[in-house]
Design a protein around this motif. Structure first.
Motif, PDB file in Angstrom:
ATOM      1  N   TYR A 154      -7.949 -34.305  -7.005  1.00 16.16           N
ATOM      2  CA  TYR A 154      -9.319 -33.799  -7.129  1.00 16.16           C
ATOM      3  C   TYR A 154     -10.279 -34.962  -7.349  1.00 16.16           C
ATOM      4  O   TYR A 154      -9.934 -35.960  -7.985  1.00 16.16           O
ATOM      5  CB  TYR A 154      -9.409 -32.818  -8.307  1.00 16.16           C
ATOM      6  CG  TYR A 154      -8.562 -31.588  -8.080  1.00 16.16           C
ATOM      7  CD1 TYR A 154      -9.088 -30.453  -7.487  1.00 16.16           C
ATOM      8  CD2 TYR A 154      -7.210 -31.598  -8.414  1.00 16.16           C
ATOM      9  CE1 TYR A 154      -8.298 -29.331  -7.243  1.00 16.16           C
ATOM     10  CE2 TYR A 154      -6.409 -30.484  -8.180  1.00 16.16           C
ATOM     11  CZ  TYR A 154      -6.963 -29.357  -7.589  1.00 16.16           C
ATOM     12  OH  TYR A 154      -6.170 -28.266  -7.342  1.00 16.16           O
ATOM     13  N   HIS A 187       1.411 -29.164  -9.375  1.00 12.30           N
ATOM     14  CA  HIS A 187       0.103 -28.747  -8.855  1.00 12.30           C
ATOM     15  C   HIS A 187      -0.696 -28.019  -9.934  1.00 12.30           C
ATOM     16  O   HIS A 187      -1.906 -28.210 -10.064  1.00 12.30           O
ATOM     17  CB  HIS A 187       0.272 -27.862  -7.624  1.00 12.30           C
ATOM     18  CG  HIS A 187       0.935 -28.562  -6.480  1.00 12.30           C
ATOM     19  ND1 HIS A 187       0.337 -29.561  -5.761  1.00 12.30           N
ATOM     20  CD2 HIS A 187       2.168 -28.407  -5.941  1.00 12.30           C
ATOM     21  CE1 HIS A 187       1.169 -30.001  -4.826  1.00 12.30           C
ATOM     22  NE2 HIS A 187       2.279 -29.323  -4.927  1.00 12.30           N
ATOM     23  N   GLN A 206      -4.285 -29.096 -11.336  1.00 11.49           N
ATOM     24  CA  GLN A 206      -5.411 -28.164 -11.350  1.00 11.49           C
ATOM     25  C   GLN A 206      -6.026 -28.056 -12.740  1.00 11.49           C
ATOM     26  O   GLN A 206      -7.248 -28.007 -12.895  1.00 11.49           O
ATOM     27  CB  GLN A 206      -4.959 -26.785 -10.858  1.00 11.49           C
ATOM     28  CG  GLN A 206      -4.658 -26.737  -9.382  1.00 11.49           C
ATOM     29  CD  GLN A 206      -3.975 -25.447  -8.965  1.00 11.49           C
ATOM     30  OE1 GLN A 206      -3.575 -24.639  -9.794  1.00 11.49           O
ATOM     31  NE2 GLN A 206      -3.835 -25.249  -7.659  1.00 11.49           N
ATOM     32  N   PRO A 236     -11.440 -30.715  -4.173  1.00 14.37           N
ATOM     33  CA  PRO A 236     -10.084 -31.243  -3.972  1.00 14.37           C
ATOM     34  C   PRO A 236     -10.130 -32.459  -3.060  1.00 14.37           C
ATOM     35  O   PRO A 236     -10.993 -32.569  -2.186  1.00 14.37           O
ATOM     36  CB  PRO A 236      -9.337 -30.079  -3.310  1.00 14.37           C
ATOM     37  CG  PRO A 236     -10.399 -29.242  -2.696  1.00 14.37           C
ATOM     38  CD  PRO A 236     -11.640 -29.428  -3.511  1.00 14.37           C
TER      39      PRO A 236
END
Length: 204
Positions: free
Chosen positions: A164, A134, A138, A149
């Motif tokens: 995303y 994750h 990000q 997202p």
């Protein structure tokens, strides 16, 4: 294997032994980019449609190509190997921003299994794997200027998708996680190709 005189090496990416290649080691990024250029010069490939994928260490290599050779690749798809630079020495739970600075937004589709104990999606394990998948997603979203997202959706009974969207130049970040999947080729080849086929690299 090392005992036979060969070692997989990508500059800036730790080898399986955990060491960072030095300036006198073989430069696999240069090899890859020179190969692409040679094939393009011979008319064998469309240089706007070059993509990278790989499994495990090859997934980390693919991630590094996105960081270091974004001027050659239209999109990347690491399999059980998504990274966004080395872990920060001060906070290994986060990628070090200085170690991944692509020259342009890089579309990313990553595949992983939630039961992988070699490169676990929750991080941990080898020093180069300190941060979570994750956190890698990000960071790529930050690099790509993603605005929102993606809603997490189950695309099959065993696979869910996250990531995303609304990113610069269509450089979306997509993660596909296989429930119960281990350290293996958990990629959906058709989904990967659809992601690649929809993207071309802007030419200078």
């Amino acid at each position: 294997p090392v005992e036979r005189g060969f070692v997989w090496n990508v500059p800036g990416v730790p080898t399986i032994a955990g060491t960072i290649p030095g300036p006198n080691d073989a430069d696999d990024v240069a090899f890859m980019t020179e190969t692409i250029d040679a094939l393009a010069d011979q008319g064998c490939i469309d240089p706007s449609r070059v993509y990278a994928t790989g499994l495990s260490g090859g997934g980390r290599m693919t991630s590094w190509l996105g960081c270091a050779a974004a001027d050659r690749f239209a999109a990347i798809a690491p399999v059980v190997g998504l990274r966004a630079g080395r872990p920060d020495r001060r906070d290994p739970q986060r990628p070090d921003p200085a170690t991944c600075r692509p020259s342009r937004p890089m579309p990313v589709m990553a595949f992983a299994g939630d039961a992988d104990t070699t490169n676990p999606i929750q991080g941990g394990g080898a020093p180069y794997w300190s941060y979570t998948m994750h956190a890698a997603e990000q960071r790529w979203a930050q690099l790509n200027g993603c605005a929102a997202p993606r809603p997490t959706v189950w695309v099959t009974a065993q696979v869910y998708e996250e990531g995303y969207a609304a990113c610069r130049d269509g450089a979306d970040v997509v993660g596909r996680i296989t429930a119960g999947g281990g350290h293996s080729w958990v990629a959906d080849n058709d989904a990967m190709w659809a992601f690649f086929a929809a993207r071309t690299r802007p030419q200078n």
